[in-house]
Design a protein around this motif. Structure first.
Motif, mmCIF file in Angstrom:
data_model
loop_
_atom_site.group_PDB
_atom_site.id
_atom_site.type_symbol
_atom_site.label_atom_id
_atom_site.label_comp_id
_atom_site.label_asym_id
_atom_site.label_seq_id
_atom_site.Cartn_x
_atom_site.Cartn_y
_atom_site.Cartn_z
ATOM 1 N N ALA A 1 -7.270 1.050 -1.318
ATOM 2 C CA ALA A 1 -6.743 1.744 -2.497
ATOM 3 C C ALA A 1 -5.251 1.483 -2.651
ATOM 4 O O ALA A 1 -4.732 1.396 -3.773
ATOM 5 N N ARG A 2 -4.542 1.374 -1.563
ATOM 6 C CA ARG A 2 -3.109 1.087 -1.622
ATOM 7 C C ARG A 2 -2.867 -0.259 -2.308
ATOM 8 O O ARG A 2 -2.006 -0.374 -3.179
ATOM 9 N N TRP A 3 -3.656 -1.295 -1.909
ATOM 10 C CA TRP A 3 -3.478 -2.609 -2.521
ATOM 11 C C TRP A 3 -3.822 -2.568 -4.008
ATOM 12 O O TRP A 3 -3.145 -3.211 -4.829
ATOM 13 N N LEU A 4 -4.851 -1.812 -4.366
ATOM 14 C CA LEU A 4 -5.238 -1.726 -5.778
ATOM 15 C C LEU A 4 -4.115 -1.140 -6.620
ATOM 16 O O LEU A 4 -3.826 -1.630 -7.722
ATOM 17 N N VAL A 5 -3.459 -0.089 -6.120
ATOM 18 C CA VAL A 5 -2.363 0.523 -6.882
ATOM 19 C C VAL A 5 -1.203 -0.455 -7.016
ATOM 20 O O VAL A 5 -0.644 -0.643 -8.109
ATOM 21 N N LEU A 6 -0.814 -1.093 -5.893
ATOM 22 C CA LEU A 6 0.314 -2.020 -5.922
ATOM 23 C C LEU A 6 0.008 -3.274 -6.725
ATOM 24 O O LEU A 6 0.929 -3.979 -7.157
ATOM 25 N N GLU B 1 -6.662 2.380 -11.971
ATOM 26 C CA GLU B 1 -7.913 2.984 -12.397
ATOM 27 C C GLU B 1 -9.025 2.717 -11.386
ATOM 28 O O GLU B 1 -9.819 3.611 -11.053
ATOM 29 N N ARG B 2 -9.085 1.488 -10.905
ATOM 30 C CA ARG B 2 -10.098 1.145 -9.901
ATOM 31 C C ARG B 2 -9.812 1.875 -8.591
ATOM 32 O O ARG B 2 -10.741 2.291 -7.888
ATOM 33 N N ALA B 3 -8.549 2.048 -8.257
ATOM 34 C CA ALA B 3 -8.180 2.762 -7.035
ATOM 35 C C ALA B 3 -8.659 4.208 -7.091
ATOM 36 O O ALA B 3 -9.109 4.763 -6.080
ATOM 37 N N VAL B 4 -8.572 4.836 -8.265
ATOM 38 C CA VAL B 4 -9.025 6.217 -8.407
ATOM 39 C C VAL B 4 -10.520 6.307 -8.132
ATOM 40 O O VAL B 4 -10.995 7.225 -7.423
ATOM 41 N N LYS B 5 -11.304 5.357 -8.644
ATOM 42 C CA LYS B 5 -12.750 5.369 -8.421
ATOM 43 C C LYS B 5 -13.087 5.193 -6.935
ATOM 44 O O LYS B 5 -13.990 5.847 -6.414
#
Length: 637
Positions: free
Chosen positions: A361-366, A371-375
């Motif tokens: 999730a950290r990589w997705l946000v950065l 939006e994908r990180a939230v899921k």
């Protein structure tokens, strides 16, 4: 750390984190198998020059009885350990695989005296094919080549050159790489290389790349070259796949690496020649480095900081356990092709269940995929029975908690920052020497198991088991003694015992093995030290860059180690001397590094530059987790 609050909200160290870490630790078991596999797939059995076929000789058949007095034919060995029929000499000694038997002569051509030796009244029998049988059973062929009754060069009962096998006496064969040329003049006998290939003792190693492609004598350096090519693949994989992991994601590169290693490992098992074997091993080394880096990132980025130390210990011990498992698998599967398959096919299973793993999730946000990180976070919260808490997570909340990390992306740091300022430059050069030396000596020891004169399977188990106490002791030492002194002592002790082993007679196998085990344990412990030390010495903006360059130097050491081993053909004492001196030099370099026990992680380059002017104070007994929050899990160099 801001993102830590998000992890706590979805369950902290919940069921998801435990299960995902366990699934990621399983492939690490086979990481050791691939790194050290060539100890078994490229083992060198005793061998000698193959003798050309003798006119009139009849190949042995299962159950046949040689015409040597009192000789018996042994039953074929089990299919795993070799199917060649073993011949027995009068003394009960096994003959070499593929040895030929002289056919029985008719009664009209020979007479058999009471002692069972065929001969004529003058002690010599002229057979129909023109050969002369001497009273001692040795046959002289028309071309002047002397052949014993079992179809080998030399009189019956002479020793071959490895235990319990018969062939030629010292006046007939020179050893494993040269043989005498047939002499009809009676003068000095000339020698020649093994022009007809080699025969191998297959009682322990049924088939290796050495026996299949004759990587002995003038070609034996190709064995070490193959390991260097594999380590070069590991280095290239770290440079290429590591960058791709930052671009396409940890999970994507993990799955690709599983697929690549499974395919390349399988292709290696079916390699038709040495060149293709090296090419497939190179590609396999790339994949191994890729999945190792991806696992490191996924474990670190999903585990909360307070539990990261124990998680790192678990993954480190998984590699250690893998070394022990390798010995058992290699013993059960003695054929190199089946062994290669055994450690490669499981990666297809890892690929199948990796679909369930969650992307970082950290990589997705950065990476701008909030939006994908939230899921992903909501899925993790549901798995951890924190569904209501997970539904409270929003894109705005994630960006707010990670604004510092997002701001750091705007700053540009390069490899040049490792040498731009004096203190960082000093740390960089010292750590480069340490990383290179540890890996160099580690693989110099770990890839030379046949040199200790004991069972290669037993020494592999011992080499793996010694890592458990070594890592436990050094973990305590890091907290109470300090990083610098722990690193210096383990390096110096490793170099000392390796050099001392040079002066131990080969007859004292127990002493030599004990010293080698101590050296290997110290090198494993020093790797743990330098990993932690590196992450604490470099500031946050260049921490991963510094750690990555250190890992690169370790790969270079792994490449050079087999090449140095080639020098033992000219100077047998030189490789162990170099392997022993390198850790001592590294210990001296480590003495010039600053201590980091009980000091906070530096956040800027300026902080590191100014820290040398200050004296750190505090309780020498560290009570915080040993693993820094930004470091990947421990694994061997």
């Amino acid at each position: 750390m801001p993102f830590g609050a998000v992890l706590a909200q979805v369950g902290g160290l919940g069921r998801f984190q435990v299960l995902q870490t366990a699934l990621l630790a399983v492939p690490i078991l086979l990481m050791a198998s691939h790194n050290l596999l060539q100890n078994f797939t490229a083992a060198v059995p005793p061998h000698r020059c193959r003798v050309p076929a003798v006119p009139g000789a009849t190949p042995a058949v299962p159950g046949a009885t040689p015409d040597v007095p009192g000789a018996t034919s042994a039953a074929p060995r089990d299919t795993l350990r070799g199917s060649n029929t073993a011949l027995r000499s009068p003394g009960g000694t096994s003959g070499s695989p593929g040895a030929t038997l002289r056919s029985a002569h008719s009664a009209s051509d020979t007479h058999v005296p009471p002692d069972g030796t065929a001969g004529s009244p003058d002690g010599t029998v002229g057979s129909p094919d023109g050969t002369n049988v001497q009273p001692d059973g040795t046959v002289g062929s028309p071309d002047g080549t002397w052949v014993s009754p079992n179809g080998t060069l030399g009189p019956a009962g002479a020793m071959l050159g490895w235990p319990n096998v018969t062939l030629g006496s010292p006046d007939v064969t020179l050893g494993s790489c040269r043989r005498y040329v047939a002499n009809v003049t009676g003068g000095a006998r000339a020698t020649e290389p093994c022009r007809d290939g080699w025969d191998y003792d297959r009682s322990i190693y049924v088939a290796t790349i050495v026996t299949e492609w004759d990587l002995v004598c003038g070609y034996r350096q190709l064995r070490q070259m193959a390991q260097s090519i594999y380590m070069a693949g590991v280095l290239v994989g770290a440079l290429v796949l590591g960058g791709l992991s930052d671009r396409f994601g940890r999970k994507a590169m993990l799955m690709w690496s599983y697929l690549q290693l499974g395919v390349m490992g399988t292709c290696t098992a079916f390699a038709p020649n040495y060149a293709s074997y090296c090419a497939f091993r190179f590609a396999g080394g790339m994949a191994l480095s890729g999945f190792g880096l991806s696992i490191a990132c996924l474990v670190v980025e999903w585990i909360p900081t307070p539990y990261r130390a124990i998680t790192v210990a678990i993954t480190g011990f998984a590699y250690t356990l893998g070394q022990i498992i390798l010995a058992g698998v290699a013993y059960a599967v003695p054929h190199w092709r089946w062994l290669q398959l055994s450690v490669s096919l499981p990666f297809f299973v890892f690929l199948l269940y990796s679909w369930w793993l969650a992307e970082s999730a950290r990589w997705l946000v950065l990476s701008g995929k909030a939006e994908r990180a939230v899921k992903v976070l909501q899925r993790v919260a549901t798995f951890n029975n924190r569904k209501e808490e997970g539904e409270k997570i929003t894109v705005e909340m994630l960006k707010s908690n990670m604004k510092e990390e997002l701001a750091a992306l705007k700053s540009s740091y390069t490899v040049s920052d490792l040498v731009r300022t004096p203190v960082i430059r000093h740390i960089f050069f010292c750590l480069s020497i340490v990383w290179f030396s540890i890996s160099f000596s580690y693989y110099g020891l770990a890839m030379d198991l046949q040199n200790f004169g004991v069972s290669i399977y037993l020494i592999q188990v011992i080499f793996g088991a010694v890592d458990f106490p070594a890592k436990v002791v050094v973990t305590v030492s890091l907290s109470y003694v300090g990083r610098r002194l722990s690193l210096m002592v383990t390096l110096f002790l490793a170099g000392l015992v390796i050099v001392a082993n040079i002066f131990v007679p080969t007859e004292l196998q127990t002493v030599r093995t004990a010293l080698a085990v101590i050296g290997k344990g110290c090198l494993s412990a020093s790797f743990n030290c330098v990993f932690l030390y590196t992450t604490e010495l470099y500031p946050t903006p260049i921490r991963q860059t510094g750690l990555g360059f250190g890992s690169t130097m370790a790969r270079v050491g792994g490449i050079v180690a087999p090449l140095v081993k080639m020098m033992d053909e000219y100077y047998p004492f030189l490789p162990p001397a170099v392997y022993g001196v390198a850790p001592v030099v590294a210990a001296v370099a480590a003495a010039f590094l600053p201590e980091t026990l009980n000091t906070p992680l530096p956040d800027t380059i300026e902080e590191v530059e100014n820290r040398t002017k200050q004296k750190p104070a505090g309780d020498p007994k560290e009570k915080i987790a040993l693993q820094p929050q930004d470091g990947p899990p421990l694994k061997e160099p």
